[in-house]
Design an enzyme around this catalytic site. Structure first.
Site, PDB file in Angstrom:
ATOM      1  N   GLU A   1     -43.214  44.837 -11.502  1.00  0.00           N
ATOM      2  CA  GLU A   1     -43.053  44.169 -12.790  1.00  0.00           C
ATOM      3  C   GLU A   1     -44.139  44.685 -13.745  1.00  0.00           C
ATOM      4  O   GLU A   1     -45.276  44.911 -13.345  1.00  0.00           O
ATOM      5  CB  GLU A   1     -43.217  42.664 -12.581  1.00  0.00           C
ATOM      6  CG  GLU A   1     -43.141  41.817 -13.836  1.00  0.00           C
ATOM      7  CD  GLU A   1     -43.506  40.362 -13.563  1.00  0.00           C
ATOM      8  OE1 GLU A   1     -42.956  39.477 -14.235  1.00  0.00           O
ATOM      9  OE2 GLU A   1     -44.356  40.111 -12.665  1.00  0.00           O
TER      10      GLU A   1
ATOM     11  N   LYS B   1     -35.359  38.981 -16.084  1.00  0.00           N
ATOM     12  CA  LYS B   1     -35.931  37.844 -15.362  1.00  0.00           C
ATOM     13  C   LYS B   1     -35.399  36.530 -15.934  1.00  0.00           C
ATOM     14  O   LYS B   1     -35.456  36.286 -17.137  1.00  0.00           O
ATOM     15  CB  LYS B   1     -37.456  37.907 -15.461  1.00  0.00           C
ATOM     16  CG  LYS B   1     -38.206  36.894 -14.614  1.00  0.00           C
ATOM     17  CD  LYS B   1     -39.705  37.135 -14.739  1.00  0.00           C
ATOM     18  CE  LYS B   1     -40.522  36.195 -13.877  1.00  0.00           C
ATOM     19  NZ  LYS B   1     -41.981  36.459 -14.032  1.00  0.00           N
TER      20      LYS B   1
ATOM     21  N   CYS C   1     -41.236  38.400  -9.392  1.00  0.00           N
ATOM     22  CA  CYS C   1     -42.485  37.637  -9.382  1.00  0.00           C
ATOM     23  C   CYS C   1     -42.261  36.148  -9.168  1.00  0.00           C
ATOM     24  O   CYS C   1     -41.885  35.699  -8.092  1.00  0.00           O
ATOM     25  CB  CYS C   1     -43.240  37.917 -10.683  1.00  0.00           C
ATOM     26  SG  CYS C   1     -44.974  37.373 -10.679  1.00  0.00           S
TER      27      CYS C   1
END
Length: 529
Positions: free
Chosen positions: A287, A347, A397
């Protein structure tokens, strides 16, 4: 009808139970024991491997709130929550200060306190450790929804990547592990109380069952943890390019971060040509490995393209793209060495106090640091990347903490990639806590998990939760491994969220029965006065 677990020589609880409570020094002692219980649960989290401290901490808390009034259960469990969440979530304030860390810890502790109130209430029921465990799971479910869209960090399941309860993830995911840990802990409370306090060994059967059944079930679940490569194998490379320095300002050096990942990928390409490592079938970047939008910056496009052509295989590139509304999106681009970007994932679950800032105006009263948090726009759909013979699900994440997000990401995938950026949180335990989640997810979904972090810890996690390779913090590295691809759907995936919903309903049902029993007890007491 369930009758209260009260013997003739053990007075029932009433509204006056707290009036005759011991002196304040004993109340203070309970507060300290409760806080200590929370600290023990914290210590059960990685990077330590003291997983067994979690049920011990639960047992200590159970001893304090057993047959207490609900408000006492709330207060003592709030203390346990502070002992747990304040050290656990210290990373949230690493670079924005206590304005994020302490309010979030207090909010999580208060939500845990609500579960403690319910546990105190159901402790009047027969086999109370069982019902208390269901109430705990209901409390964790509430924390996964509220506040700020839910914050499931700190689930008991994430204390168990090295524990005996881990195989239960393959049956019903994190809720079943949480149920097992708490049932064992509260069972230990009941067992000790039966033998040492009540001294009624004839009543030992129920506490022993509550204490031992989850452990037996966990060993029974071992055959369900699949590790075979039933959908082939792939050689995967994970790139950790590192960042110039830790902290929120690393994004100010975003070109250096991109260059680091390009350089480490090109070094890997040279190692492949020299025969030092195997040619990867696919490469995972972390990321934020390119916080420069390659669609808007030709230099970034050229650098990523050069890296992809050098390694000769598709790369999943963590990038920040700016939309037509001039707001950023945290994306992963599928970059083909010949065609450039051919797919992307945005995301969906954004991190509060980082990518977004809840109540920005309110918190700005206390500190201007809140304006360092982003204004990212979430995605809406999971995406599976087709990379060579691998179908790669993406959970970026923070998303790995959420059961539903990971479940959706894994659907149709035979490997899970977790690109992450933990540089913001420096040398804290955050990255190890997240790796623990990755390990639980590997078992829960029966998939290899490839973790790519900008600054560490990057790792390969096998479908049984074991870590085969990992990096250190704040170092450049490349991991290459031949990993199993698996298409088998675990029982946990087949059942989906249904087991958790059932556990929540059981917990609420037990709480309702306990409330009725207590109310009848108060009415009976009032009639005799």
């Amino acid at each position: 009808m369930i009758a209260p677990a009260v013997s003739p020589d053990e007075p029932a609880l009433s509204d006056k139970s707290d009036v005759s409570a011991p002196a304040w020094r004993n109340v203070l002692l309970r507060v300290l024991v409760s806080a200590g219980a929370g600290v023990l649960i914290y210590l059960s989290n990685p990077p330590r491997t003291l997983w067994w401290l979690a049920p011990v901490g639960i047992a200590m808390l159970g001893a304090v709130i057993y047959r207490r009034r609900a408000r006492a259960g709330f207060g003592y469990t709030l203390c346990a929550g502070l002992g747990y969440f304040v050290p656990l979530l210290a990373w949230t304030g690493e670079f924005v200060g206590a304005v994020a860390w302490l309010p979030l810890s207090l909010a999580e502790a208060a939500l845990l306190g609500l579960a403690g109130a319910g546990i105190a209430a159901v402790s009047v029921l027969p086999a109370w450790p069982v019902w208390a465990a269901f109430v705990w799971v209901a409390g964790e479910y509430l924390r996964s929804l509220f506040p700020f869209g839910g914050f499931p960090w700190g689930k008991l399941a994430f204390t168990q990547p090295d524990g005996v309860f881990l195989p239960l993830a393959a049956i019903a995911g994190t809720p079943l592990i949480g149920l097992a840990v708490t049932m064992t802990g509260f069972g230990l409370t009941a067992l000790v109380r039966t033998l040492l306090v009540d001294r009624r060994p004839r009543r030992i059967v129920a506490p022993v069952v509550a204490f031992a059944l989850p452990v037996v079930a966990a060993f029974g679940a071992l055959p369900l943890v699949g590790t075979d490569a039933n959908d082939g194998e792939a050689t995967v490379a994970v790139i950790q390019g590192n960042v110039p320095r830790a902290g929120l300002d690393f994004n100010a050096q975003r070109r250096a971060v991109l260059d680091n990942h390009v350089a480490r990928t090109e070094q890997l390409a040279r190692d492949v040509r020299a025969g030092r490592v195997a040619q990867p079938d696919l490469v995972i970047w972390p990321e934020n490995s390119s916080d420069i939008d390659p669609y808007r910056n030709p230099d970034a496009w050229s650098a990523i393209n050069d890296a992809a052509r050098a390694i000769g295989t598709p790369i999943a590139v963590g990038s920040v793209l700016v939309g037509d509304d001039d707001l950023p999106r945290n994306t992963v681009l599928l970059w083909d060495p010949e065609r450039g970007p051919i797919d992307q994932y945005t995301k969906r679950k954004l991190q509060p106090f980082g990518e977004t800032m809840p109540w920005r105006g309110f918190f700005r009263i206390f500190t201007s640091a809140v304006d360092r948090a982003g204004k990212f726009v979430p995605g809406t759909e999971p995406v599976v990347f087709k990379m060579a013979n691998a179908r790669v699900g993406i959970a970026t994440c923070y998303e790995v903490a959420f059961d539903d997000v990971v479940r959706e990401s894994v659907a149709g995938a035979n490997i899970l990639a977790v690109p992450t950026n933990n540089a913001t949180f420096g040398w804290t335990e955050m990255t190890y806590q997240q790796l623990a989640m990755d390990r639980v997810r590997a078992v829960e979904h029966g998939r290899t998990v490839a973790v790519a972090a900008t600054s560490g810890v990057s790792a390969f996690v096998r479908p049984d939760g074991s870590v085969t390779q990992s990096t250190g913090l704040f170092t450049a590295a490349a991991l290459v491994e031949r990993v199993p691809l698996r298409s088998t759907t675990t029982l946990s995936d087949q059942l989906g969220p249904a087991p958790e919903w059932a556990m929540v309903l059981v917990g609420l049902g037990a709480l309702g029965i306990a409330i009725m029993i207590r109310r009848r007890g108060r009415q009976a007491t009032d009639r005799t006065e």
